[in-house]
Write a protein that holds these residues in place. Structure first.
Motif, mmCIF file in Angstrom:
data_model
loop_
_atom_site.group_PDB
_atom_site.id
_atom_site.type_symbol
_atom_site.label_atom_id
_atom_site.label_comp_id
_atom_site.label_asym_id
_atom_site.label_seq_id
_atom_site.Cartn_x
_atom_site.Cartn_y
_atom_site.Cartn_z
ATOM 1 N N ASP A 51 0.832 -1.212 0.000
ATOM 2 C CA ASP A 51 0.000 0.000 0.000
ATOM 3 C C ASP A 51 0.864 1.259 0.000
ATOM 4 O O ASP A 51 0.537 2.242 -0.667
ATOM 5 N N ASP A 52 1.957 1.225 0.728
ATOM 6 C CA ASP A 52 2.863 2.376 0.744
ATOM 7 C C ASP A 52 3.521 2.572 -0.623
ATOM 8 O O ASP A 52 3.648 3.700 -1.093
ATOM 9 N N ILE A 53 3.920 1.485 -1.248
ATOM 10 C CA ILE A 53 4.530 1.573 -2.584
ATOM 11 C C ILE A 53 3.513 2.112 -3.589
ATOM 12 O O ILE A 53 3.844 2.932 -4.450
ATOM 13 N N THR A 54 2.269 1.691 -3.458
ATOM 14 C CA THR A 54 1.197 2.228 -4.306
ATOM 15 C C THR A 54 1.083 3.734 -4.117
ATOM 16 O O THR A 54 0.957 4.495 -5.086
ATOM 17 N N ASN A 55 1.137 4.181 -2.876
ATOM 18 C CA ASN A 55 1.062 5.623 -2.593
ATOM 19 C C ASN A 55 2.263 6.371 -3.151
ATOM 20 O O ASN A 55 2.127 7.492 -3.646
ATOM 21 N N VAL A 56 3.441 5.771 -3.098
ATOM 22 C CA VAL A 56 4.630 6.383 -3.686
ATOM 23 C C VAL A 56 4.418 6.596 -5.187
ATOM 24 O O VAL A 56 4.730 7.660 -5.728
ATOM 25 N N LEU A 57 3.862 5.595 -5.855
ATOM 26 C CA LEU A 57 3.612 5.718 -7.294
ATOM 27 C C LEU A 57 2.579 6.801 -7.584
ATOM 28 O O LEU A 57 2.687 7.520 -8.578
ATOM 29 N N LYS A 58 1.578 6.937 -6.714
ATOM 30 C CA LYS A 58 0.585 7.999 -6.891
ATOM 31 C C LYS A 58 1.218 9.380 -6.762
ATOM 32 O O LYS A 58 0.821 10.323 -7.439
ATOM 33 N N ILE A 59 2.201 9.492 -5.886
ATOM 34 C CA ILE A 59 2.884 10.773 -5.700
ATOM 35 C C ILE A 59 3.759 11.096 -6.912
ATOM 36 O O ILE A 59 3.743 12.219 -7.421
ATOM 37 N N GLU A 60 4.503 10.121 -7.385
ATOM 38 C CA GLU A 60 5.553 10.361 -8.372
ATOM 39 C C GLU A 60 5.114 10.312 -9.837
ATOM 40 O O GLU A 60 5.792 10.858 -10.690
ATOM 41 N N PHE A 61 4.014 9.639 -10.145
ATOM 42 C CA PHE A 61 3.620 9.455 -11.539
ATOM 43 C C PHE A 61 2.258 10.070 -11.822
ATOM 44 O O PHE A 61 1.356 9.990 -11.001
ATOM 45 N N ASP A 62 2.146 10.657 -12.987
ATOM 46 C CA ASP A 62 0.878 11.180 -13.489
ATOM 47 C C ASP A 62 0.458 10.273 -14.642
ATOM 48 O O ASP A 62 1.114 10.249 -15.683
ATOM 49 N N CYS A 63 -0.610 9.518 -14.446
ATOM 50 C CA CYS A 63 -1.010 8.516 -15.441
ATOM 51 C C CYS A 63 -2.218 8.925 -16.261
ATOM 52 O O CYS A 63 -2.900 8.073 -16.837
ATOM 53 N N ARG A 64 -2.467 10.217 -16.342
ATOM 54 C CA ARG A 64 -3.480 10.678 -17.286
ATOM 55 C C ARG A 64 -2.893 10.540 -18.683
ATOM 56 O O ARG A 64 -1.678 10.715 -18.871
ATOM 57 N N PRO A 65 -3.697 10.194 -19.675
ATOM 58 C CA PRO A 65 -3.156 9.926 -21.018
ATOM 59 C C PRO A 65 -2.263 11.034 -21.582
ATOM 60 O O PRO A 65 -1.194 10.748 -22.136
ATOM 61 N N ALA A 123 3.446 12.368 2.979
ATOM 62 C CA ALA A 123 3.880 12.853 1.663
ATOM 63 C C ALA A 123 2.733 12.807 0.662
ATOM 64 O O ALA A 123 2.587 13.708 -0.162
ATOM 65 N N LEU A 124 1.919 11.763 0.735
ATOM 66 C CA LEU A 124 0.768 11.650 -0.157
ATOM 67 C C LEU A 124 -0.226 12.776 0.099
ATOM 68 O O LEU A 124 -0.712 13.414 -0.836
ATOM 69 N N LYS A 125 -0.513 13.045 1.360
ATOM 70 C CA LYS A 125 -1.456 14.117 1.705
ATOM 71 C C LYS A 125 -0.924 15.485 1.290
ATOM 72 O O LYS A 125 -1.689 16.370 0.928
ATOM 73 N N GLY A 126 0.390 15.652 1.327
ATOM 74 C CA GLY A 126 0.999 16.923 0.944
ATOM 75 C C GLY A 126 1.207 17.092 -0.544
ATOM 76 O O GLY A 126 1.590 18.152 -1.007
ATOM 77 N N SER A 127 0.932 16.034 -1.311
ATOM 78 C CA SER A 127 1.139 16.101 -2.763
ATOM 79 C C SER A 127 -0.147 16.521 -3.470
ATOM 80 O O SER A 127 -1.188 16.685 -2.849
ATOM 81 N N ASN A 128 -0.045 16.644 -4.776
ATOM 82 C CA ASN A 128 -1.223 17.003 -5.584
ATOM 83 C C ASN A 128 -1.820 15.767 -6.256
ATOM 84 O O ASN A 128 -2.348 15.856 -7.357
ATOM 85 N N PHE A 129 -1.777 14.609 -5.592
ATOM 86 C CA PHE A 129 -2.196 13.373 -6.232
ATOM 87 C C PHE A 129 -3.670 13.385 -6.637
ATOM 88 O O PHE A 129 -4.054 12.718 -7.587
ATOM 89 N N LEU A 130 -4.509 14.161 -5.958
ATOM 90 C CA LEU A 130 -5.925 14.188 -6.335
ATOM 91 C C LEU A 130 -6.135 14.838 -7.699
ATOM 92 O O LEU A 130 -7.140 14.588 -8.355
#
Length: 135
Positions: A51-65, A123-130
């Motif tokens: 779950d933490d690794i998943t959150n890291v990927l959400k922080i670091e990658f933008d997967c919109r086309p 870090a996830l909460k402080g990022s713009n992942f949403l």
């Protein structure tokens, strides 16, 4: 598939796990991915779980086309070179200013290897992942 490969390679090369599978799902007409599935087959290294690794990927990658096309330089015409000998496992290179096989370049995620779950969550909460992910 290209961005999933880059994400999995980044996790493994940064030492977060020994093995990694990444899957994304999308809905028609929705740019943000609906789900991100990460499987490490129990090979996590350090304090982070799947779950933490998943959150890291959400922080670091933008997967919109559009973001994928931009980050992996997919809009540059390079079909002749990439059509032969498979798309994966090739050495990334730049010829005449055009990037080839950019998905083979792993992002450096080593800064997360020393973190624990609480730090990754912060870090996830402080990022713009949403802005990048449906949550």
């Amino acid at each position: 598939a290209y961005i999933c490969r880059q994400m999995a390679k980044s996790v493994v090369s940064s030492g977060l796990s020994a093995r990694c599978l990444v899957q994304l799902s999308y809905a028609i007409g929705v740019a943000k991915p609906l789900s991100l599935f990460v499987e490490t087959y129990g090979s996590e290294k350090g304090k982070l779980d799947v779950d933490d690794i998943t959150n890291v990927l959400k922080i670091e990658f933008d997967c919109r086309p559009g973001a994928i096309a931009q980050s992996l330089a997919l809009r540059e015409p390079k079909y002749q070179e990439t059509a032969a000998y498979c798309h994966f496992g090739r050495t990334p290179e730049t010829k005449n200013g055009i990037k080839f096989f950019e998905w083979e370049n792993a992002k450096d995620l080593k800064k997360y290897s020393s973190m624990d779950s609480a730090q990754v969550s912060a870090a996830l909460k402080g990022s713009n992942f949403l802005a990048k992910w449906v949550d």
